[in-house]
Design an enzyme around this catalytic site. Structure first.
Site, PDB file in Angstrom:
ATOM      1  N   TYR A 161       2.472 -14.675  -1.987  1.00  0.00           N
ATOM      2  CA  TYR A 161       1.606 -15.426  -1.078  1.00  0.00           C
ATOM      3  C   TYR A 161       1.209 -16.797  -1.651  1.00  0.00           C
ATOM      4  O   TYR A 161       0.329 -17.459  -1.130  1.00  0.00           O
ATOM      5  CB  TYR A 161       0.361 -14.603  -0.739  1.00  0.00           C
ATOM      6  CG  TYR A 161       0.685 -13.291  -0.045  1.00  0.00           C
ATOM      7  CD1 TYR A 161       1.321 -13.285   1.203  1.00  0.00           C
ATOM      8  CD2 TYR A 161       0.383 -12.070  -0.625  1.00  0.00           C
ATOM      9  CE1 TYR A 161       1.631 -12.092   1.841  1.00  0.00           C
ATOM     10  CE2 TYR A 161       0.693 -10.867   0.013  1.00  0.00           C
ATOM     11  CZ  TYR A 161       1.312 -10.890   1.242  1.00  0.00           C
ATOM     12  OH  TYR A 161       1.616  -9.707   1.877  1.00  0.00           O
ATOM     13  N   ASP A 198       0.790  -2.176  -6.634  1.00  0.00           N
ATOM     14  CA  ASP A 198       2.041  -1.871  -7.323  1.00  0.00           C
ATOM     15  C   ASP A 198       2.253  -2.670  -8.604  1.00  0.00           C
ATOM     16  O   ASP A 198       2.960  -2.212  -9.486  1.00  0.00           O
ATOM     17  CB  ASP A 198       3.231  -2.063  -6.372  1.00  0.00           C
ATOM     18  CG  ASP A 198       3.446  -0.808  -5.529  1.00  0.00           C
ATOM     19  OD1 ASP A 198       3.502   0.288  -6.114  1.00  0.00           O
ATOM     20  OD2 ASP A 198       3.532  -0.920  -4.298  1.00  0.00           O
ATOM     21  N   HIS A 216      10.196 -14.218  -3.530  1.00  0.00           N
ATOM     22  CA  HIS A 216      10.102 -13.573  -2.228  1.00  0.00           C
ATOM     23  C   HIS A 216       8.916 -14.113  -1.452  1.00  0.00           C
ATOM     24  O   HIS A 216       7.929 -14.588  -2.022  1.00  0.00           O
ATOM     25  CB  HIS A 216      10.031 -12.041  -2.343  1.00  0.00           C
ATOM     26  CG  HIS A 216       8.775 -11.530  -2.975  1.00  0.00           C
ATOM     27  ND1 HIS A 216       7.734 -11.017  -2.242  1.00  0.00           N
ATOM     28  CD2 HIS A 216       8.390 -11.447  -4.253  1.00  0.00           C
ATOM     29  CE1 HIS A 216       6.767 -10.646  -3.054  1.00  0.00           C
ATOM     30  NE2 HIS A 216       7.136 -10.891  -4.282  1.00  0.00           N
ATOM     31  N   TYR A 232      -1.684  -9.468   8.208  1.00  0.00           N
ATOM     32  CA  TYR A 232      -2.911  -9.098   7.471  1.00  0.00           C
ATOM     33  C   TYR A 232      -3.180 -10.023   6.293  1.00  0.00           C
ATOM     34  O   TYR A 232      -4.275 -10.047   5.760  1.00  0.00           O
ATOM     35  CB  TYR A 232      -2.824  -7.632   7.041  1.00  0.00           C
ATOM     36  CG  TYR A 232      -2.443  -7.342   5.599  1.00  0.00           C
ATOM     37  CD1 TYR A 232      -3.371  -6.773   4.710  1.00  0.00           C
ATOM     38  CD2 TYR A 232      -1.161  -7.598   5.120  1.00  0.00           C
ATOM     39  CE1 TYR A 232      -3.018  -6.483   3.407  1.00  0.00           C
ATOM     40  CE2 TYR A 232      -0.807  -7.296   3.814  1.00  0.00           C
ATOM     41  CZ  TYR A 232      -1.737  -6.752   2.962  1.00  0.00           C
ATOM     42  OH  TYR A 232      -1.396  -6.467   1.654  1.00  0.00           O
ATOM     43  N   ARG A 233      -2.215 -10.826   5.924  1.00  0.00           N
ATOM     44  CA  ARG A 233      -2.304 -11.643   4.710  1.00  0.00           C
ATOM     45  C   ARG A 233      -1.123 -12.591   4.780  1.00  0.00           C
ATOM     46  O   ARG A 233      -0.096 -12.249   5.373  1.00  0.00           O
ATOM     47  CB  ARG A 233      -2.099 -10.676   3.556  1.00  0.00           C
ATOM     48  CG  ARG A 233      -2.519 -11.068   2.196  1.00  0.00           C
ATOM     49  CD  ARG A 233      -2.366  -9.839   1.315  1.00  0.00           C
ATOM     50  NE  ARG A 233      -2.757 -10.107  -0.045  1.00  0.00           N
ATOM     51  CZ  ARG A 233      -2.664  -9.219  -1.026  1.00  0.00           C
ATOM     52  NH1 ARG A 233      -2.201  -8.015  -0.782  1.00  0.00           N
ATOM     53  NH2 ARG A 233      -3.042  -9.515  -2.239  1.00  0.00           N
TER      54      ARG A 233
END
Ligand code: ADP
Length: 568
Positions: free
Chosen positions: A94, A153, A416, A497-498
């Protein structure tokens, strides 16, 4: 077209920054302030193309206490620079530590890394923002406390940063926003407040009950730019007597709906107390198979059905691979396990595996397993790697295992970007969502790799787009693809959501009910709490008044290059 610039947008900003840097150094010590391009580069988006600087800060300041954070905020307000707080800044898909608006000052809170309280009887901790999941776990072990933290994670992020970004973890307290309790926050005017019961000077605790008297403010400091959180309470899971780590391999694509239908009642009534994740084939083969994409498919275009079948055959991960866990006294776990097995047995092509551990020794066992057991290299080891990682994460044992594998990139610089829509937790909706995502990804020419995080009423799908950061066109394409998915998803009723820095305005625009009433409320709060826009302008699409008109935003376009000798 790339634009080339190494200039801050105005002369005033340059001199404001120079003055601010001098004052930060006087207040914190010169060693805790840097404008050195090579050091500042550590705080850019790690998955941007190496020459891009649109989200690169101009300076980094590292306060060590709440008082120093207050001082930093006051200096920023007095000099007109804007701040971007980070806790660990490892939120990589993000944007990591990078600010929304390039050229600002990152407030790096990694030095504020003290665990202020850790209580085994009431199972909670109070932490500063620099405390990583690794640190909390290690301190619990050092003190031999019967507690398990809830972790995501990857263990290198912070307890505070992950919570503030609505992160999810995988023990029974996996709703990180919900397990947060009490915070200390520095506001844009340099004042400081404590929420919840901690708002009493004589408070016996700030971290045991979320509510105090009057409105509860904690939520407004999450996914927002209204304050800098300098302390936070966080509940912990009591070490269970028995821990069962489980997974389900579902062979056929079309059995996803049956799987979701089987699991929903177990989540709603708490029989499964943690957040399961369902991975599709491309995610498992891509993230954990240890082989490059070219191993599976040479021909251009998204993964074909043939390739996916080959991946399933070589990895054994099925069309869907779901992990979940059970915790509690032996009799309770037995009572949970039976209905889980019965429900999952009704899913046509499902195979369930369970690994039962004594809660008192599970953590040692998992650490030992990670030390002594290396799953075979290549596709054969994918499921073993995923089990090892999942069993540990669901027991609160942090690692960076996923990071090592999360790349299709043969050049070793994989990045990513994620698109994360939310859908109701029922079989029909799961099928609809995945059909939509699969179709949209195919249409946009990218692979559909997804993790579905299940909560009791919704699933959050994290679609991962992998690319080689060295490939400028490929990196740019990933950003364009996510933007397109955000808008296509919103047309279908899916909210994200983000999101990555670059897509914050796009996502904010999709929450449009009643002429964006939610965003307008956030803007009104911004006007009151931070009229100058000192704190994180543009975060979550919330801009200060002076930048509300897009034409007034000092944004560098995606792909802005700099030529200052810092790019290798
Ligand atoms: P992590 O520590 O998990 O890597 P980050 O530091 O990347 O998390 O932060 C996640 C998000 O939360 C970022 O958008 C960041 O700006 C914001 N944030 C992080 N820490 C704070 C804080 N202490 N106060 C306010 N916002 C924060």
């Amino acid at each position: 077209m790339n634009t080339r610039t190494d200039e801050p947008s105005t002369q005033t900003r340059r001199s404001g920054l120079d003055v601010a840097v001098e004052r930060f150094a006087a207040a914190l010590g010169a060693e805790h302030v840097t404008t050195d391009p090579l050091q500042v580069r550590q705080f850019r988006d790690p998955y941007a193309h190496p020459a891009w600087v649109e989200h690169q800060p101009a300076a980094v300041v590292s306060p060590a206490s709440t008082e120093e954070v207050q001082e930093v905020v006051r200096i920023a307000a007095g000099t007109g620079v804007h701040l971007w707080p980070i806790s660990q800044g490892r939120n990589n898909g993000y944007g990591g530590p990078a600010p929304r608006v390039g050229g600002g000052v990152v407030v790096n809170l990694r030095r504020m890394n003290r665990i202020l309280e850790l209580d085994a009887e009431l199972a909670y901790a109070v932490v500063q923002p620099g405390v990583r999941f690794f640190d909390l776990f290690e301190e619990i072990r050092r003190r031999r406390l019967p507690l398990w933290p809830s972790i995501p994670d990857l263990g290198w992020g912070s307890v505070v940063g992950n919570t503030l970004d609505h992160g999810i973890g995988f023990t029974p307290l996996g709703d990180h926003q919900a397990r947060q309790c009490g915070m200390e926050v520095v506001l844009a005017d340099g004042s400081v407040l404590r929420t919840g019961l901690g708002a009493m000077t004589t408070a016996r605790t700030g971290a045991l009950r979320k509510y105090s008297y009057g409105p509860s403010a904690d939520g407004i400091f999450m996914q927002s730019n209204f304050g800098i959180v300098t302390e936070m309470g966080c509940w912990l899971v009591p070490q269970p007597e028995v821990y069962v780590a489980a997974d389900v391999v579902v062979e056929r694509d079309e059995d996803l709906a049956a799987l979701v239908e089987a699991v929903r009642p177990l989540l709603l009534d708490g029989t499964i107390p943690n957040h399961p994740i369902v991975y599709n084939t491309a995610l498992v083969a891509g993230a954990l198979s240890d082989v490059p994409r070219s191993h599976w498919q040479q021909e251009p275009g998204p993964l074909t059905q043939e390739t996916l079948l080959q991946m399933r055959a070589e990895t054994g991960c099925g069309a869907w691979f779901m992990r979940f866990a059970l915790y509690g006294p032996a009799a309770v776990v037995d009572a949970q396990q039976a209905p889980c097995e019965q429900a999952l047995a009704r899913v046509p092509s499902a195979r369930t595996s369970l690994r039962r551990m004594d809660g008192a020794t599970a953590v040692d066992e998992l650490l030992e397993r990670a030390r002594s057991h290396t799953p075979p290299a290549g596709p054969d080891g994918a499921v073993a790697r995923l089990r090892q990682q999942s069993d540990s994460t669901q027991a609160g044992v942090p690692s960076l295992d996923l990071l090592e594998h999360l790349s299709w990139d043969e050049q070793g610089a994989g990045g990513h970007l994620d698109y994360s829509p939310v859908a109701p937790l029922d079989g029909r909706s799961a099928q609809d969502l995945c059909d939509f995502l699969d179709g949209a990804c195919r249409d946009l020419g990218v692979d559909f790799a997804v993790s579905l995080m299940l909560t009791s009423r919704v699933m959050i799908a994290v679609v991962s787009l992998w690319f080689a950061t060295a490939d400028e066109a490929g990196t740019r394409a990933a950003y364009t693809t996510v933007r397109s998915l955000v808008h296509r998803g919103a047309e279908q009723g899916y909210g994200a959501y983000r999101t990555h820095l670059e897509h914050m305005d796009d996502v904010a625009a999709t929450y449009d009910w009643n002429d964006h009433a939610g965003l307008r409320l956030a803007e009104r709060l911004k006007d009151v709490l931070d009229p100058q826009g000192v704190l994180a302008p543009g975060k979550q699409g919330i801009w200060p008044g002076s930048m509300r008109d897009p034409a007034d935003r000092p944004l560098r376009p995606l792909g802005t290059h700099v030529d200052d000798g810092t790019v290798d």
